[in-house]
Scaffold this active site. Sequence first.
Site, PDB file in Angstrom:
ATOM      1  N   ASN A 104       0.787  -1.405   0.000  1.00 54.89           N
ATOM      2  CA  ASN A 104      -0.096  -0.062  -0.050  1.00 54.89           C
ATOM      3  C   ASN A 104       0.900   1.353  -0.121  1.00 54.89           C
ATOM      4  O   ASN A 104       0.512   2.308  -0.289  1.00 54.89           O
ATOM      5  CB  ASN A 104      -0.926   0.060   1.204  1.00 54.89           C
ATOM      6  CG  ASN A 104      -2.202  -0.639   1.068  1.00 54.89           C
ATOM      7  OD1 ASN A 104      -2.593  -1.010  -0.380  1.00 54.89           O
ATOM      8  ND2 ASN A 104      -3.052  -1.113   2.147  1.00 54.89           N
TER       9      ASN A 104
ATOM     10  N   HIS B  35      -1.029  -7.864   5.529  1.00 56.51           N
ATOM     11  CA  HIS B  35       0.142  -7.401   5.230  1.00 56.51           C
ATOM     12  C   HIS B  35       0.288  -5.906   4.478  1.00 56.51           C
ATOM     13  O   HIS B  35       1.147  -5.868   3.670  1.00 56.51           O
ATOM     14  CB  HIS B  35       1.151  -8.494   4.669  1.00 56.51           C
ATOM     15  CG  HIS B  35       0.938  -9.616   5.316  1.00 56.51           C
ATOM     16  ND1 HIS B  35       0.398 -10.912   4.478  1.00 56.51           N
ATOM     17  CD2 HIS B  35       1.326 -10.268   6.448  1.00 56.51           C
ATOM     18  CE1 HIS B  35       0.214 -11.758   5.375  1.00 56.51           C
ATOM     19  NE2 HIS B  35       0.867 -11.579   6.606  1.00 56.51           N
ATOM     20  N   CYS B  36      -0.806  -5.086   4.559  1.00 51.29           N
ATOM     21  CA  CYS B  36      -0.839  -3.974   3.743  1.00 51.29           C
ATOM     22  C   CYS B  36      -0.824  -4.165   2.233  1.00 51.29           C
ATOM     23  O   CYS B  36      -0.197  -3.152   1.778  1.00 51.29           O
ATOM     24  CB  CYS B  36       0.421  -2.955   4.303  1.00 51.29           C
ATOM     25  SG  CYS B  36       0.221  -2.435   5.950  1.00 51.29           S
ATOM     26  N   ALA B  37      -0.971  -5.114   1.708  1.00 52.97           N
ATOM     27  CA  ALA B  37      -0.969  -5.490   0.348  1.00 52.97           C
ATOM     28  C   ALA B  37      -2.080  -6.149  -0.182  1.00 52.97           C
ATOM     29  O   ALA B  37      -2.101  -7.286  -0.734  1.00 52.97           O
ATOM     30  CB  ALA B  37       0.430  -6.216   0.104  1.00 52.97           C
TER      31      ALA B  37
END
Length: 387
Positions: free
Chosen positions: A103, A342-344
Amino acid sequence: MSGIDVIYLDNAATSFPKPPEVAEAILEFLTHKAGNPGRSGHSLAVAADAVVAETRRSLASLLGVRDPSRLVFTLNGTAALNLAMYGLLRPGDRVVTTSMEHNSVARPLFALAERGVDVIWLPCAQDGSLDLEDLDRALRAAPTRLVAMTHASNVCGTILPIGAAAELAHRHGALLLVDAAQTAGVLPIDVTEQSIDLLAFPGHKGLLGPTGTGALYVAPGVHLTPMQQGGTGTHSELLSQPDELPFALEAGTVNTVGIAGLSAALRVLKATGIEAVRAREASLVERLLEGLQEIRGVTVHGPLDSAQRVAVVSVILHGWEPVDVGAALDSAFGIAVRPGLHCAPLAHRTLGTFPLGTVRLAPGYSTTDDEIDQALVALRELSLSAG
Ligand SMILES: Cc1ncc(COP(=O)(O)O)c(C=O)c1O
Protein backbone atom coordinates in the site's frame (compact mmCIF):
# COMPACT_ATOMS: atom_id res chain seq x y z
CA MET A 1 15.69 -17.23 20.89
CA SER A 2 16.23 -13.57 20.34
CA GLY A 3 16.92 -11.90 23.69
CA ILE A 4 13.33 -11.91 24.89
CA ASP A 5 11.24 -15.01 25.27
CA VAL A 6 9.75 -15.10 21.80
CA ILE A 7 10.58 -16.70 18.48
CA TYR A 8 10.49 -13.66 16.25
CA LEU A 9 9.42 -14.45 12.68
CA ASP A 10 8.15 -10.97 11.76
CA ASN A 11 11.32 -9.51 10.23
CA ALA A 12 9.40 -8.38 7.14
CA ALA A 13 7.61 -5.84 9.37
CA THR A 14 10.75 -4.74 11.17
CA SER A 15 13.92 -6.64 11.99
CA PHE A 16 14.47 -7.91 15.52
CA PRO A 17 16.67 -8.27 17.42
CA LYS A 18 18.82 -5.35 16.29
CA PRO A 19 22.56 -5.88 16.69
CA PRO A 20 23.55 -4.69 20.22
CA GLU A 21 25.82 -2.13 18.56
CA VAL A 22 22.69 -0.22 17.45
CA ALA A 23 21.48 0.54 20.98
CA GLU A 24 25.07 1.28 22.05
CA ALA A 25 25.51 3.79 19.22
CA ILE A 26 22.20 5.49 20.08
CA LEU A 27 23.24 5.84 23.72
CA GLU A 28 26.68 7.11 22.71
CA PHE A 29 25.10 9.63 20.32
CA LEU A 30 22.57 10.93 22.86
CA THR A 31 25.24 11.16 25.53
CA HIS A 32 28.10 12.69 23.58
CA LYS A 33 27.12 13.92 20.11
CA ALA A 34 23.52 15.06 20.04
CA GLY A 35 23.86 18.51 18.46
CA ASN A 36 21.93 19.57 15.38
CA PRO A 37 23.90 18.52 12.28
CA GLY A 38 24.94 21.26 9.88
CA ARG A 39 23.26 23.99 11.93
CA SER A 40 26.21 25.34 13.97
CA GLY A 41 29.99 25.19 14.19
CA HIS A 42 30.23 23.95 17.77
CA SER A 43 31.61 20.55 18.61
CA LEU A 44 28.29 18.79 19.23
CA ALA A 45 26.83 20.02 15.92
CA VAL A 46 30.00 18.95 14.12
CA ALA A 47 29.91 15.53 15.82
CA ALA A 48 26.27 15.01 14.81
CA ASP A 49 27.02 16.14 11.26
CA ALA A 50 29.87 13.65 11.06
CA VAL A 51 27.55 10.79 12.07
CA VAL A 52 24.95 11.75 9.45
CA ALA A 53 27.62 12.13 6.74
CA GLU A 54 29.25 8.81 7.64
CA THR A 55 25.89 7.02 7.49
CA ARG A 56 25.19 8.53 4.08
CA ARG A 57 28.59 7.29 2.88
CA SER A 58 27.99 3.80 4.29
CA LEU A 59 24.61 3.56 2.54
CA ALA A 60 26.19 4.81 -0.68
CA SER A 61 28.89 2.19 -0.51
CA LEU A 62 26.37 -0.59 0.25
CA LEU A 63 24.04 0.34 -2.61
CA GLY A 64 26.47 1.35 -5.36
CA VAL A 65 25.62 5.06 -5.08
CA ARG A 66 28.51 7.12 -6.49
CA ASP A 67 27.54 10.43 -4.87
CA PRO A 68 26.29 10.06 -1.25
CA SER A 69 24.55 13.45 -1.40
CA ARG A 70 21.99 11.81 -3.71
CA LEU A 71 20.72 9.81 -0.73
CA VAL A 72 17.99 11.69 1.13
CA PHE A 73 17.10 10.58 4.65
CA THR A 74 13.42 9.95 5.36
CA LEU A 75 11.49 8.59 8.34
CA ASN A 76 10.66 5.22 6.75
CA GLY A 77 10.18 3.44 3.43
CA THR A 78 6.74 4.96 2.94
CA ALA A 79 8.03 8.54 3.19
CA ALA A 80 10.74 7.76 0.63
CA LEU A 81 8.19 6.26 -1.78
CA ASN A 82 5.82 9.22 -1.38
CA LEU A 83 8.66 11.66 -1.97
CA ALA A 84 9.61 9.84 -5.16
CA MET A 85 6.11 9.61 -6.60
CA TYR A 86 4.67 12.97 -5.52
CA GLY A 87 7.97 14.65 -6.32
CA LEU A 88 8.04 13.29 -9.86
CA LEU A 89 4.51 12.78 -11.16
CA ARG A 90 2.21 15.43 -12.62
CA PRO A 91 -1.34 15.19 -13.98
CA GLY A 92 -1.21 13.58 -17.42
CA ASP A 93 1.86 11.48 -16.56
CA ARG A 94 1.57 7.73 -17.06
CA VAL A 95 2.86 5.17 -14.52
CA VAL A 96 3.15 1.43 -14.90
CA THR A 97 3.13 -0.59 -11.69
CA THR A 98 2.36 -4.15 -10.58
CA SER A 99 -0.32 -6.02 -8.72
CA MET A 100 2.20 -7.07 -6.05
CA GLU A 101 2.69 -3.62 -4.57
CA HIS A 102 2.48 -2.74 -0.90
CA ASN A 103 0.00 0.00 0.00
CA SER A 104 2.93 2.38 0.36
CA VAL A 105 3.16 2.30 -3.44
CA ALA A 106 -0.47 1.50 -4.25
CA ARG A 107 -2.14 4.15 -2.09
CA PRO A 108 -0.05 7.13 -3.29
CA LEU A 109 -0.63 5.95 -6.88
CA PHE A 110 -4.36 5.56 -6.23
CA ALA A 111 -4.43 9.12 -4.84
CA LEU A 112 -2.33 10.43 -7.73
CA ALA A 113 -4.74 8.76 -10.19
CA GLU A 114 -7.49 10.90 -8.69
CA ARG A 115 -5.34 13.94 -9.55
CA GLY A 116 -5.03 12.95 -13.19
CA VAL A 117 -2.05 10.57 -13.25
CA ASP A 118 -2.72 7.57 -15.49
CA VAL A 119 -1.86 4.40 -13.53
CA ILE A 120 -1.53 1.03 -15.28
CA TRP A 121 -1.66 -1.98 -12.96
CA LEU A 122 0.15 -5.01 -14.42
CA PRO A 123 -1.28 -8.29 -13.12
CA CYS A 124 1.40 -10.64 -11.79
CA ALA A 125 1.16 -14.45 -11.81
CA GLN A 126 -0.20 -16.42 -8.86
CA ASP A 127 3.31 -16.97 -7.52
CA GLY A 128 3.86 -13.20 -7.51
CA SER A 129 6.15 -13.16 -10.56
CA LEU A 130 6.02 -10.50 -13.27
CA ASP A 131 6.08 -11.34 -16.97
CA LEU A 132 8.50 -8.91 -18.59
CA GLU A 133 6.58 -9.17 -21.85
CA ASP A 134 3.59 -7.64 -20.08
CA LEU A 135 5.79 -4.78 -18.94
CA ASP A 136 7.19 -4.34 -22.43
CA ARG A 137 3.68 -4.30 -23.92
CA ALA A 138 2.48 -1.73 -21.39
CA LEU A 139 5.47 0.50 -22.12
CA ARG A 140 4.95 0.25 -25.88
CA ALA A 141 1.31 1.26 -25.54
CA ALA A 142 1.92 4.91 -24.59
CA PRO A 143 4.69 7.24 -23.39
CA THR A 144 5.36 6.49 -19.73
CA ARG A 145 7.06 8.62 -17.08
CA LEU A 146 7.65 5.98 -14.43
CA VAL A 147 7.73 2.26 -13.75
CA ALA A 148 7.17 1.74 -10.01
CA MET A 149 7.73 -1.73 -8.62
CA THR A 150 8.67 -3.68 -5.57
CA HIS A 151 11.98 -5.54 -5.58
CA ALA A 152 10.47 -8.40 -3.57
CA SER A 153 6.97 -9.08 -2.35
CA ASN A 154 6.32 -8.48 1.33
CA VAL A 155 3.60 -11.13 1.14
CA CYS A 156 5.18 -14.15 -0.54
CA GLY A 157 8.82 -13.11 -1.00
CA THR A 158 8.90 -13.31 -4.82
CA ILE A 159 11.81 -11.33 -6.30
CA LEU A 160 10.91 -9.15 -9.27
CA PRO A 161 13.43 -8.59 -12.10
CA ILE A 162 14.41 -4.98 -11.47
CA GLY A 163 17.51 -5.02 -13.68
CA ALA A 164 15.51 -6.10 -16.74
CA ALA A 165 12.71 -3.71 -15.79
CA ALA A 166 15.23 -0.82 -15.71
CA GLU A 167 16.42 -1.73 -19.20
CA LEU A 168 12.88 -1.87 -20.56
CA ALA A 169 11.84 1.33 -18.79
CA HIS A 170 14.83 3.24 -20.17
CA ARG A 171 14.34 1.84 -23.69
CA HIS A 172 10.87 3.39 -23.61
CA GLY A 173 11.95 6.69 -22.02
CA ALA A 174 10.59 5.93 -18.53
CA LEU A 175 12.31 6.07 -15.14
CA LEU A 176 12.38 3.17 -12.67
CA LEU A 177 11.39 3.50 -9.00
CA VAL A 178 12.24 0.43 -6.91
CA ASP A 179 10.63 -0.27 -3.54
CA ALA A 180 13.49 -2.05 -1.78
CA ALA A 181 11.69 -2.40 1.56
CA GLN A 182 12.18 -6.17 1.59
CA THR A 183 15.58 -6.31 -0.09
CA ALA A 184 17.86 -3.53 1.16
CA GLY A 185 20.39 -5.30 3.36
CA VAL A 186 19.43 -8.83 2.24
CA LEU A 187 19.96 -8.84 -1.55
CA PRO A 188 22.88 -7.22 -3.36
CA ILE A 189 21.72 -3.91 -4.88
CA ASP A 190 23.86 -1.64 -7.05
CA VAL A 191 21.85 1.33 -8.29
CA THR A 192 24.58 2.31 -10.74
CA GLU A 193 25.07 -1.13 -12.30
CA GLN A 194 21.35 -1.88 -12.28
CA SER A 195 20.48 1.61 -13.62
CA ILE A 196 17.92 2.32 -10.91
CA ASP A 197 16.65 5.90 -11.00
CA LEU A 198 14.90 6.00 -7.65
CA LEU A 199 15.44 3.53 -4.81
CA ALA A 200 13.27 3.81 -1.70
CA PHE A 201 14.02 1.80 1.43
CA PRO A 202 13.52 1.76 5.19
CA GLY A 203 16.45 1.54 7.60
CA HIS A 204 14.56 -0.61 10.10
CA LYS A 205 14.11 -3.87 8.19
CA GLY A 206 17.00 -5.67 6.47
CA LEU A 207 19.39 -2.81 7.19
CA LEU A 208 18.92 -3.65 10.91
CA GLY A 209 18.61 -0.03 12.02
CA PRO A 210 16.00 1.53 14.29
CA THR A 211 12.52 2.63 13.26
CA GLY A 212 12.26 6.24 12.12
CA THR A 213 14.94 5.74 9.47
CA GLY A 214 14.78 5.33 5.72
CA ALA A 215 16.13 6.94 2.58
CA LEU A 216 15.52 7.69 -1.06
CA TYR A 217 18.24 7.49 -3.69
CA VAL A 218 17.76 9.93 -6.57
CA ALA A 219 19.86 9.30 -9.69
CA PRO A 220 21.76 12.16 -11.36
CA GLY A 221 19.51 14.03 -13.77
CA VAL A 222 16.28 13.11 -11.95
CA HIS A 223 14.58 16.16 -10.50
CA LEU A 224 11.99 15.84 -7.74
CA THR A 225 9.84 18.67 -6.42
CA PRO A 226 10.26 18.86 -2.63
CA MET A 227 7.24 17.88 -0.56
CA GLN A 228 8.35 20.19 2.24
CA GLN A 229 10.30 23.43 2.42
CA GLY A 230 12.22 24.55 5.47
CA GLY A 231 15.53 24.91 7.26
CA THR A 232 18.55 23.08 5.94
CA GLY A 233 21.41 24.94 7.62
CA THR A 234 22.56 25.96 4.12
CA HIS A 235 21.83 29.14 2.08
CA SER A 236 19.89 30.55 5.02
CA GLU A 237 19.77 33.95 3.29
CA LEU A 238 17.43 32.51 0.64
CA LEU A 239 13.67 32.16 1.05
CA SER A 240 13.55 29.51 -1.63
CA GLN A 241 14.54 25.91 -0.94
CA PRO A 242 18.16 25.23 -1.95
CA ASP A 243 18.49 23.20 -5.15
CA GLU A 244 21.32 20.91 -4.17
CA LEU A 245 20.79 17.45 -2.73
CA PRO A 246 20.29 16.21 -0.13
CA PHE A 247 19.06 19.55 1.29
CA ALA A 248 16.56 20.20 -1.52
CA LEU A 249 14.59 17.20 -0.27
CA GLU A 250 15.66 17.09 3.37
CA ALA A 251 14.11 20.12 5.08
CA GLY A 252 14.19 20.15 8.88
CA THR A 253 16.28 18.21 11.36
CA VAL A 254 16.80 14.60 10.35
CA ASN A 255 16.40 11.73 12.83
CA THR A 256 19.97 11.96 14.06
CA VAL A 257 19.43 9.48 16.88
CA GLY A 258 18.00 6.88 14.51
CA ILE A 259 20.70 7.59 11.94
CA ALA A 260 23.38 6.99 14.58
CA GLY A 261 21.79 3.59 15.23
CA LEU A 262 21.55 2.88 11.52
CA SER A 263 25.21 3.75 11.11
CA ALA A 264 26.17 1.09 13.65
CA ALA A 265 23.85 -1.43 11.97
CA LEU A 266 25.52 -0.74 8.61
CA ARG A 267 28.94 -1.39 10.12
CA VAL A 268 27.72 -4.76 11.39
CA LEU A 269 26.18 -5.54 8.00
CA LYS A 270 29.39 -4.62 6.22
CA ALA A 271 31.43 -6.86 8.51
CA THR A 272 28.96 -9.71 7.94
CA GLY A 273 28.62 -9.18 4.18
CA ILE A 274 25.37 -9.14 2.17
CA GLU A 275 26.31 -12.44 0.52
CA ALA A 276 26.53 -14.12 3.93
CA VAL A 277 23.16 -12.65 4.93
CA ARG A 278 21.61 -13.83 1.68
CA ALA A 279 23.08 -17.34 2.05
CA ARG A 280 21.94 -17.67 5.65
CA GLU A 281 18.41 -16.47 4.89
CA ALA A 282 18.19 -18.79 1.87
CA SER A 283 19.18 -21.72 4.05
CA LEU A 284 16.53 -20.81 6.66
CA VAL A 285 13.90 -20.50 3.93
CA GLU A 286 14.83 -23.88 2.46
CA ARG A 287 14.51 -25.51 5.87
CA LEU A 288 11.17 -23.80 6.42
CA LEU A 289 9.78 -24.63 2.97
CA GLU A 290 10.86 -28.26 3.21
CA GLY A 291 9.21 -28.65 6.59
CA LEU A 292 6.04 -26.87 5.51
CA GLN A 293 5.61 -29.14 2.53
CA GLU A 294 5.58 -32.12 4.88
CA ILE A 295 2.65 -30.77 6.90
CA ARG A 296 -0.73 -31.88 5.62
CA GLY A 297 -3.20 -29.07 5.20
CA VAL A 298 -0.58 -26.33 4.63
CA THR A 299 -0.46 -24.38 1.37
CA VAL A 300 2.66 -22.34 0.69
CA HIS A 301 2.37 -19.26 -1.54
CA GLY A 302 5.19 -17.94 -3.69
CA PRO A 303 8.10 -19.74 -5.38
CA LEU A 304 9.53 -22.87 -3.77
CA ASP A 305 12.99 -22.14 -5.15
CA SER A 306 14.92 -20.07 -2.60
CA ALA A 307 16.86 -18.32 -5.38
CA GLN A 308 13.64 -16.69 -6.56
CA ARG A 309 12.55 -15.36 -3.21
CA VAL A 310 13.53 -13.54 -0.03
CA ALA A 311 12.86 -14.84 3.47
CA VAL A 312 9.16 -13.95 3.51
CA VAL A 313 6.97 -17.06 3.47
CA SER A 314 3.17 -16.98 3.36
CA VAL A 315 1.05 -19.98 4.25
CA ILE A 316 -2.56 -20.98 4.70
CA LEU A 317 -3.50 -23.64 7.23
CA HIS A 318 -6.64 -25.33 6.05
CA GLY A 319 -9.50 -25.18 8.51
CA TRP A 320 -7.96 -22.12 10.13
CA GLU A 321 -8.33 -18.39 9.55
CA PRO A 322 -4.89 -16.74 9.38
CA VAL A 323 -5.71 -14.37 12.23
CA ASP A 324 -6.46 -17.35 14.52
CA VAL A 325 -3.22 -19.09 13.52
CA GLY A 326 -1.32 -15.90 14.38
CA ALA A 327 -3.04 -15.69 17.77
CA ALA A 328 -2.48 -19.38 18.53
CA LEU A 329 1.21 -19.24 17.55
CA ASP A 330 1.64 -16.22 19.81
CA SER A 331 -0.30 -17.41 22.85
CA ALA A 332 0.41 -21.13 22.85
CA PHE A 333 3.92 -21.25 21.35
CA GLY A 334 5.49 -17.79 21.84
CA ILE A 335 5.99 -17.40 18.10
CA ALA A 336 5.55 -13.93 16.53
CA VAL A 337 4.29 -13.98 12.94
CA ARG A 338 2.02 -11.66 10.99
CA PRO A 339 -1.40 -12.83 9.80
CA GLY A 340 -3.76 -11.01 7.44
CA LEU A 341 -3.23 -8.81 4.41
CA HIS A 342 0.20 -7.33 5.25
CA CYS A 343 -0.82 -3.90 3.86
CA ALA A 344 -0.87 -5.44 0.38
CA PRO A 345 -4.47 -6.23 -0.64
CA LEU A 346 -3.60 -6.22 -4.35
CA ALA A 347 -0.93 -8.85 -3.79
CA HIS A 348 -3.40 -11.04 -1.92
CA ARG A 349 -5.90 -10.68 -4.77
CA THR A 350 -3.08 -11.82 -7.08
CA LEU A 351 -2.31 -14.87 -4.94
CA GLY A 352 -6.00 -15.66 -4.46
CA THR A 353 -5.78 -15.13 -0.69
CA PHE A 354 -7.96 -12.01 -0.38
CA PRO A 355 -9.71 -11.06 1.94
CA LEU A 356 -8.49 -13.26 4.81
CA GLY A 357 -4.85 -13.11 3.81
CA THR A 358 -2.18 -15.54 4.92
CA VAL A 359 0.10 -16.30 7.84
CA ARG A 360 3.48 -14.74 7.10
CA LEU A 361 6.67 -16.21 8.55
CA ALA A 362 9.67 -13.97 8.02
CA PRO A 363 12.93 -15.20 9.54
CA GLY A 364 15.95 -12.94 9.69
CA TYR A 365 19.72 -13.32 9.71
CA SER A 366 19.79 -14.15 13.42
CA THR A 367 16.95 -16.68 13.35
CA THR A 368 18.24 -20.13 14.32
CA ASP A 369 17.53 -23.50 12.69
CA ASP A 370 15.99 -24.56 15.97
CA GLU A 371 13.53 -21.66 15.87
CA ILE A 372 12.44 -22.71 12.38
CA ASP A 373 11.99 -26.28 13.64
CA GLN A 374 9.91 -25.06 16.59
CA ALA A 375 7.68 -23.06 14.24
CA LEU A 376 7.22 -26.19 12.12
CA VAL A 377 6.31 -28.26 15.19
CA ALA A 378 3.77 -25.63 16.21
CA LEU A 379 2.20 -25.46 12.75
CA ARG A 380 2.04 -29.25 12.57
CA GLU A 381 0.24 -29.31 15.91
CA LEU A 382 -2.23 -26.66 14.79
CA SER A 383 -2.81 -28.47 11.51
CA LEU A 384 -4.01 -31.50 13.50
CA SER A 385 -6.73 -29.51 15.24
CA ALA A 386 -9.38 -27.37 13.62
CA GLY A 387 -9.31 -23.57 14.06
C1 LIG B 1 7.20 -3.87 0.20
C2 LIG B 1 7.06 -2.78 1.21
N1 LIG B 1 7.03 -1.50 0.80
C3 LIG B 1 6.94 -0.49 1.67
C4 LIG B 1 6.87 -0.71 3.03
C5 LIG B 1 6.76 0.45 3.95
O1 LIG B 1 7.91 0.60 4.75
P1 LIG B 1 7.83 1.41 6.11
O2 LIG B 1 7.07 0.58 7.07
O3 LIG B 1 9.25 1.63 6.50
O4 LIG B 1 7.14 2.70 5.81
C6 LIG B 1 6.88 -2.02 3.52
C7 LIG B 1 6.76 -2.30 4.95
O5 LIG B 1 6.37 -3.36 5.37
C8 LIG B 1 7.00 -3.08 2.58
O6 LIG B 1 7.04 -4.36 2.99
